[in-house]
Design an enzyme around this catalytic site. Sequence first.
Site, short mmCIF file in Angstrom:
data_model
loop_
_atom_site.label_atom_id
_atom_site.label_comp_id
_atom_site.label_asym_id
_atom_site.label_seq_id
_atom_site.Cartn_x
_atom_site.Cartn_y
_atom_site.Cartn_z
N ASN A 17 0.83 -1.49 0.03
CA ASN A 17 -0.02 -0.12 -0.29
C ASN A 17 0.79 1.50 0.25
OD1 ASN A 17 0.75 -0.71 2.66
ND2 ASN A 17 -0.61 0.38 3.44
N ILE A 20 8.37 0.84 -1.27
CA ILE A 20 8.47 -0.07 -1.97
C ILE A 20 7.84 -0.97 -2.11
CG2 ILE A 20 10.75 -1.82 -2.20
CD1 ILE A 20 12.48 -0.44 -0.29
N ARG A 40 -2.24 -3.45 5.37
CA ARG A 40 -2.08 -4.14 6.75
C ARG A 40 -3.06 -2.65 7.41
NH1 ARG A 40 1.65 -2.65 12.11
NH2 ARG A 40 2.00 -1.28 10.34
N GLY A 83 7.65 -4.67 6.78
CA GLY A 83 8.29 -4.74 7.26
C GLY A 83 8.32 -3.59 8.34
N TYR A 146 16.13 -4.75 13.82
CA TYR A 146 15.76 -4.70 12.93
C TYR A 146 16.76 -5.63 12.16
CZ TYR A 146 15.08 -2.18 8.21
OH TYR A 146 14.62 -2.75 6.56
P1 NDP Z 1 7.49 1.94 4.84
O1 NDP Z 1 7.47 1.90 6.18
O2 NDP Z 1 7.03 3.56 4.07
O3 NDP Z 1 6.43 0.33 4.20
C1 NDP Z 1 6.15 -0.62 5.46
C2 NDP Z 1 5.21 -1.76 4.63
O4 NDP Z 1 4.63 -2.71 5.29
C3 NDP Z 1 3.64 -0.90 4.77
O5 NDP Z 1 2.90 -0.85 4.06
C4 NDP Z 1 2.78 -1.49 6.40
O6 NDP Z 1 1.46 -2.09 6.07
C5 NDP Z 1 3.82 -2.69 6.01
N1 NDP Z 1 3.83 -3.26 7.03
C6 NDP Z 1 4.34 -3.24 8.37
N2 NDP Z 1 4.16 -3.53 8.85
C7 NDP Z 1 3.16 -5.04 8.96
C8 NDP Z 1 2.37 -6.46 9.25
N3 NDP Z 1 2.14 -6.44 10.73
N4 NDP Z 1 1.56 -7.55 8.47
C9 NDP Z 1 1.55 -6.19 7.28
N5 NDP Z 1 2.02 -5.12 6.50
C10 NDP Z 1 2.51 -4.47 7.30
O7 NDP Z 1 8.37 1.14 4.63
P2 NDP Z 1 9.45 0.92 3.11
O8 NDP Z 1 8.44 0.55 1.44
O9 NDP Z 1 10.79 1.61 3.21
O10 NDP Z 1 10.15 -1.01 3.12
C11 NDP Z 1 9.81 -1.34 2.79
C12 NDP Z 1 10.36 -3.10 2.53
O11 NDP Z 1 12.09 -2.61 2.99
C13 NDP Z 1 10.36 -3.49 4.19
O12 NDP Z 1 10.75 -4.71 4.49
C14 NDP Z 1 11.64 -2.59 4.77
O13 NDP Z 1 12.70 -3.32 5.78
C15 NDP Z 1 12.95 -2.51 3.46
N6 NDP Z 1 13.74 -1.94 3.31
C16 NDP Z 1 14.11 -0.02 3.17
C17 NDP Z 1 14.25 0.56 3.32
C18 NDP Z 1 14.11 1.60 3.03
O14 NDP Z 1 15.18 2.45 3.06
N7 NDP Z 1 13.67 2.41 3.35
C19 NDP Z 1 16.23 -0.25 3.58
C20 NDP Z 1 15.64 -1.32 3.23
C21 NDP Z 1 14.86 -2.16 3.39
P3 NDP Z 1 0.64 -0.82 6.48
O15 NDP Z 1 0.89 0.44 5.35
O16 NDP Z 1 -0.47 -0.97 7.29
O17 NDP Z 1 1.45 0.10 8.18
#
Ligand code: NDP
Length: 240
Positions: A17, A20, A40, A83, A146
């Site tokens: 949603n 990434i 979520r 994440g 993390y």
């Molecule tokens: P965001 O914080 O922008 O988005 C996180 C996403 O994970 C949201 O869609 C969120 O849903 C979802 N999420 C969190 N908790 C849950 C849960 N319990 N069940 C289902 N969905 C969940 O993060 P990013 O887009 O930046 O990150 C995406 C991935 O990339 C993650 O795994 C992160 O660790 C990894 N990453 C990101 C980096 C960065 O610099 N941004 C660097 C390296 C890795 P909701 O909107 O409902 O909370």
Amino acid sequence: MFKVVNERKVALITGANRGIGLAIAQEFVSQGWQVVGSYRSERANAEFEQLPCDVTDPVSIENLVKQVEDKYQRIDALVINAGWNKDALLMRLEDSDLHQTIATNLTGSIQIARRVSRLMLKQRSGSIIFIGSVVGMLGSSGQTAYASTKAAVIGAARSMARELGQRSIRVNVVAPGYVNTDMTKDLPAEQKAMIASMTPLGRTAEPSEVAKMVAFLSSDDAAFITGALIPVDGGLGMGH
Ligand code: NDP
């Protein structure tokens, strides 16, 4: 239940949603895939199918995957992107945050991979991609919880790659560096500048740059790639 006869490949992306995950879903759509993204909290304002799932709840994972299975009878690519992170120095790390990080990034990731593998084993094909992080190998002050989970998914992915390879199921990890999303937007400006300066390419990434690699790894062009840890980090993690 009404079943869709689907000729397009089906991708399931968690946390699609925003950030990434949203970019990955949009990249798959642009490449002609049938895309189901999970959310979520709230759905994205976007054109692909979206279903709710909290990956810390096994019942919620089962409901998500069952719905996709019933409708399309297959999942060609699973992208485990959802994440959670809350930075805290070790001495200030709260148990509840430690548990939430592990439940979301590690336990939930393995549980959804296990559930979708059942279907992929039957279809004798599939691609599973974990979204790791450069900090899984590099470590990062304030990110003990993390970084631990992001290191752990490498071991999980490689074990699955060994178990599932005989059935043409490939399992890989994409490890981004700093990407401009909600997860990183509250970092102090000096810290952002420092990360950019430590990155050989001298900048941070856009989510679409990660999405391109995920789509490639899910394509037939990557048919002989499994158990790989692919950095999309501007060189930040080089040597690890
Ligand atoms: P965001 O914080 O922008 O988005 C996180 C996403 O994970 C949201 O869609 C969120 O849903 C979802 N999420 C969190 N908790 C849950 C849960 N319990 N069940 C289902 N969905 C969940 O993060 P990013 O887009 O930046 O990150 C995406 C991935 O990339 C993650 O795994 C992160 O660790 C990894 N990453 C990101 C980096 C960065 O610099 N941004 C660097 C390296 C890795 P909701 O909107 O409902 O909370």
